[in-house]
Design a protein around this motif. Structure first.
Motif, mmCIF file in Angstrom:
data_model
loop_
_atom_site.group_PDB
_atom_site.id
_atom_site.type_symbol
_atom_site.label_atom_id
_atom_site.label_comp_id
_atom_site.label_asym_id
_atom_site.label_seq_id
_atom_site.Cartn_x
_atom_site.Cartn_y
_atom_site.Cartn_z
ATOM 1 N N GLY A 91 7.462 4.018 -11.254
ATOM 2 C CA GLY A 91 7.573 3.193 -12.458
ATOM 3 C C GLY A 91 6.960 1.818 -12.280
ATOM 4 N N LEU A 92 5.783 1.761 -11.660
ATOM 5 C CA LEU A 92 5.100 0.472 -11.507
ATOM 6 C C LEU A 92 4.373 0.130 -12.797
ATOM 7 C CD1 LEU A 92 3.578 0.887 -7.939
ATOM 8 C CD2 LEU A 92 5.749 -0.156 -8.605
ATOM 9 N N PHE A 93 4.189 -1.157 -13.037
ATOM 10 C CA PHE A 93 3.424 -1.585 -14.196
ATOM 11 C C PHE A 93 1.942 -1.522 -13.845
ATOM 12 C CE2 PHE A 93 7.519 -3.834 -14.444
ATOM 13 C CZ PHE A 93 7.981 -3.255 -15.609
ATOM 14 N N ASN A 101 3.859 -6.819 -9.186
ATOM 15 C CA ASN A 101 4.922 -5.838 -9.380
ATOM 16 C C ASN A 101 6.148 -6.207 -8.561
ATOM 17 O OD1 ASN A 101 4.708 -3.336 -11.099
ATOM 18 N ND2 ASN A 101 2.645 -3.382 -10.241
ATOM 19 N N VAL A 102 5.923 -6.615 -7.305
ATOM 20 C CA VAL A 102 7.044 -6.987 -6.445
ATOM 21 C C VAL A 102 7.773 -8.210 -7.010
ATOM 22 C CG1 VAL A 102 7.667 -7.805 -4.139
ATOM 23 C CG2 VAL A 102 6.018 -5.953 -4.393
ATOM 24 N N GLY A 118 6.046 -16.627 -2.756
ATOM 25 C CA GLY A 118 6.394 -16.710 -1.334
ATOM 26 C C GLY A 118 7.269 -15.537 -0.912
ATOM 27 N N VAL A 119 8.314 -15.270 -1.704
ATOM 28 C CA VAL A 119 9.237 -14.175 -1.382
ATOM 29 C C VAL A 119 8.481 -12.851 -1.339
ATOM 30 C CG1 VAL A 119 11.197 -12.845 -2.245
ATOM 31 C CG2 VAL A 119 11.249 -15.337 -2.362
ATOM 32 N N ALA A 120 7.661 -12.610 -2.367
ATOM 33 C CA ALA A 120 6.949 -11.340 -2.457
ATOM 34 C C ALA A 120 5.955 -11.192 -1.312
ATOM 35 C CB ALA A 120 6.236 -11.235 -3.801
ATOM 36 N N THR A 121 5.243 -12.265 -1.011
ATOM 37 C CA THR A 121 4.247 -12.202 0.062
ATOM 38 C C THR A 121 4.910 -11.891 1.402
ATOM 39 O OG1 THR A 121 2.981 -13.863 -1.153
ATOM 40 C CG2 THR A 121 2.315 -13.435 1.112
ATOM 41 N N GLU A 122 6.069 -12.506 1.617
ATOM 42 C CA GLU A 122 6.777 -12.264 2.863
ATOM 43 C C GLU A 122 7.216 -10.809 2.981
ATOM 44 O OE1 GLU A 122 10.426 -14.677 4.373
ATOM 45 O OE2 GLU A 122 8.776 -16.023 3.866
ATOM 46 N N LEU A 123 7.532 -10.204 1.829
ATOM 47 C CA LEU A 123 7.983 -8.803 1.839
ATOM 48 C C LEU A 123 6.844 -7.839 2.165
ATOM 49 C CD1 LEU A 123 10.440 -8.405 -1.146
ATOM 50 C CD2 LEU A 123 10.806 -7.587 1.177
ATOM 51 N N ARG A 147 6.472 2.299 -1.923
ATOM 52 C CA ARG A 147 6.891 1.110 -1.179
ATOM 53 C C ARG A 147 6.833 -0.131 -2.055
ATOM 54 N NH1 ARG A 147 3.710 2.270 4.300
ATOM 55 N NH2 ARG A 147 2.203 2.720 2.688
ATOM 56 N N VAL A 148 5.875 -0.183 -2.976
ATOM 57 C CA VAL A 148 5.838 -1.313 -3.917
ATOM 58 C C VAL A 148 7.110 -1.297 -4.770
ATOM 59 C CG1 VAL A 148 4.626 -2.388 -5.842
ATOM 60 C CG2 VAL A 148 3.323 -1.329 -3.996
ATOM 61 N N ALA A 149 7.488 -0.097 -5.228
ATOM 62 C CA ALA A 149 8.697 0.012 -6.051
ATOM 63 C C ALA A 149 9.921 -0.428 -5.251
ATOM 64 C CB ALA A 149 8.869 1.447 -6.541
ATOM 65 N N ILE A 150 9.956 -0.074 -3.972
ATOM 66 C CA ILE A 150 11.072 -0.496 -3.133
ATOM 67 C C ILE A 150 11.018 -2.010 -2.924
ATOM 68 C CG2 ILE A 150 12.093 -0.296 -0.828
ATOM 69 C CD1 ILE A 150 11.126 2.643 -0.830
#
Ligand SMILES: Nc1ncnc2c1ncn2[C@@H]1O[C@H](COP(=O)(O)OP(=O)(O)OP(=O)(O)O)[C@@H](O)[C@H]1O
Ligand SMILES: [Mg+2]
Lengths: 262, 247
Positions: A91-93, A101-102, A118-123, A147-150
């Motif tokens: 269900g990604l956009f 998406n993250v 920052g948060v997303a990049t770190e993930l 993994r993007v969805a997760i």
């Protein structure tokens, strides 16, 4: 697992869907309690109401009777500060990049652009997506999309993670690796995970508890405790015995779901 | 290569036109060699000094007709597409109306709005309105309901669902409808002017044609053609942008 406090309580929940051919009872008086930090797996024949149950926990599906409590409070609607969901098929956009998406959940929560970036990049590191921040979903493999969805679910850092067959569409090898990866994340973040799968092996390798559901209308047939340490080996005697037990429970229900005939 | 092939066809058409035009009665047809001077006279404002005013009027009518068509089309499309009861009640009526050739409405539009700009705007509006409305409806049907669920799960209310999911998901279809709507609004205004008016590009065309000033007539038609092709080229540019963004 009775020692940890209950973070989720499902009490006598019944759900009927109204369809053009009359009402369909999806869940019948389901009760289940989940302790904080557990990895609890729901397994059962197709159509037994697993997604429906997750939908109720996520506040997306209203119930007809019974109660669903998260953190001791009845669920009235989606609560992205407590619960994050990974859906059955990513269900990604499609118009958003991996990073966007993250970031989605944080964006909705009004987190400033710089911080959520920052948060997303770190993930992306632990997600194994570091080189793919600017790619669109159509440019990613099935495993990457998942993994993007997760990542989208992890970004909002909730105590509870609902995962509806997150690896259902992947090949077996990718699936095994993704399982190991998820286990690693779960043990580091100490989240409570409710996981849906059709794979006995996946359930046995990952879960602290496995709830087997009956054919529709879904009820909890039995709950298996898996008290073994991680990482687990499918070949270990204990797991082989548990697998046999689990299969005999599920086999019966799957047969019923198919009308009693093979 | 494409350009060469295109030019080849153009050259062939011009050649045939030239030969046939010379042979025919000059009142009925003129060759390109006669149109060129007429075009020059036109652009130098000698044959029709009120050309700029006419062009401006026509452009203003188009802008108004199209603006209204977009506003009403978006409103109607979303009203019909977002509400199942309304959609089921009025959707078939809209389709039935769309099936009627729009020209049949024009006489009553003239009776209602008079011979001036208003009836042309109304006709351009009528033609542009349907493709916009239908594109909104098609676009809404295209939105993946799972993505709406995802957005809701992550805390999106109706407004955010609309802005963050519906609009991007339907953008491409929507822009396509807006482009068709523009082309039809342009056609509606010009046809309206030709069918009956005293001012505007259509009126000039009518005038030249009525006086059998065939070369002027063809030159005016060519100018109108440039207007139509130009506006569509602009729209196609926007469309390509949208496609890039929404894919
Ligand atoms: N929105 C709906 N409207 C009507 N019936 C529904 C709806 N959603 C689910 N159902 C029905 O409810 C039952 C349970 O569906 P659900 O999706 O929860 O099953 P599931 O256990 O997740 O199945 P699967 O393993 O195939 O994903 C099914 O019989 C399904 O047809
Ligand atoms: Mg399901």
């Amino acid at each position: 697992m009775t020692a940890s406090p209950r973070i989720i309580a499902i009490e006598n929940v019944t759900k009927r869907y109204l369809t053009s051919s009359g009402p369909v009872e999806a869940l019948h008086e389901v009760s289940l309690a989940v302790g904080e930090g557990e990895f609890c797996t729901l397994i059962g024949p197709s159509g037994c109401g697993k997604s429906t149950l997750l939908g109720m926990l996520g506040g997306l599906v209203p119930l007809d009777s019974g109660r669903v409590l998260v953190d001791g409070q009845p669920v009235t609607g989606p609560d992205p500060r407590r619960v994050a969901t990974v859906f059955q098929d990513a269900g990604l956009f499609p118009w958003r990049t991996t990073l966007e998406n993250v970031e989605f959940g944080l964006e909705l929560q009004g987190v400033p652009a710089e911080r959520r970036r920052g948060v997303a990049t770190e993930l992306l590191g632990p997600l194994g997506l570091r080189g793919f921040a600017g790619k669109y979903p159509r440019e990613l493999s099935g495993g990457m999309k998942q993994r993007v969805a997760i990542g989208r679910a992890l970004a909002i850092d909730t105590k509870i993670l609902l995962m509806d067959e997150p690896f259902g569409a992947l090949d077996e090898q990718t699936r095994l690796l993704m399982g190991e990866w998820l286990l690693d994340i779960w043990r580091r973040t100490k989240k409570t995970v409710i996981f849906v799968t059709h794979s006995l092996q996946e359930a046995l390798l990952l879960s602290t508890r496995i709830a087997v559901m009956t054919a529709r209308p879904g009820r909890i047939k039995s709950v298996l405790e898996v008290g073994m340490d991680y990482p687990r080996l499918m070949e270990s005697g204990e797991l082989v015995a548990l697998r046999a037990k689990l299969w005999s429970e599920i086999r019966e229900e799957s047969l019923r779901a198919m009308g009693g005939r093979l | 290569m494409t350009v060469l092939v295109r030019l080849a066809l153009l050259a062939a058409v011009l050649a045939v036109w030239e030969v046939a035009g010379r042979a025919a009665n000059p009142l009925m047809a003129v060759p390109p060699s006669a149109v060129l001077p007429a075009l020059r006279e036109l652009l130098l404002l000698r044959s029709y000094p009120d050309l700029p005013a006419s062009l401006l009027l026509t452009l203003r009518e188009i802008a108004l007709a199209y603006g209204l068509a977009v506003a009403a089309g978006l409103a109607c499309g979303f009203a019909l597409g977002m509400n199942r009861l309304v959609g089921r009640a009025y959707g078939p009526m809209l389709a039935a109306l769309y099936a009627v050739p729009a020209v049949v409405w024009y006489p009553s539009l003239m009776l209602f709005f008079g011979l001036d700009a208003a009836s042309k705007i109304a006709f351009g509006f009528l033609l542009g309105f349907f493709p916009v409305t239908l594109a909104v409806l098609a676009g809404i049907r295209q939105v993946n309901p799972q993505l709406v669920t995802v957005a809701r799960a992550y805390g999106a209310g109706p407004v955010r669902v609309f802005a963050s999911v519906m609009v991007p998901a339907m953008l491409f279809t929507l822009v396509g409808g807006l482009r068709t709507g523009l082309a039809l609004s342009v056609i509606g205004v010009i046809v309206g002017e030709i069918l009956g008016s005293k001012r505007g590009m259509g009126a000039l065309i009518n005038h030249a044609y009525g006086l059998l000033r065939t070369a002027d007539y063809v030159a005016l038609v060519l100018m109108t053609l440039v207007l139509i092709v130009g506006s569509d080229a602009l729209a196609s540019l926007v469309e390509r942008r949208a496609r890039k963004w929404s894919e």
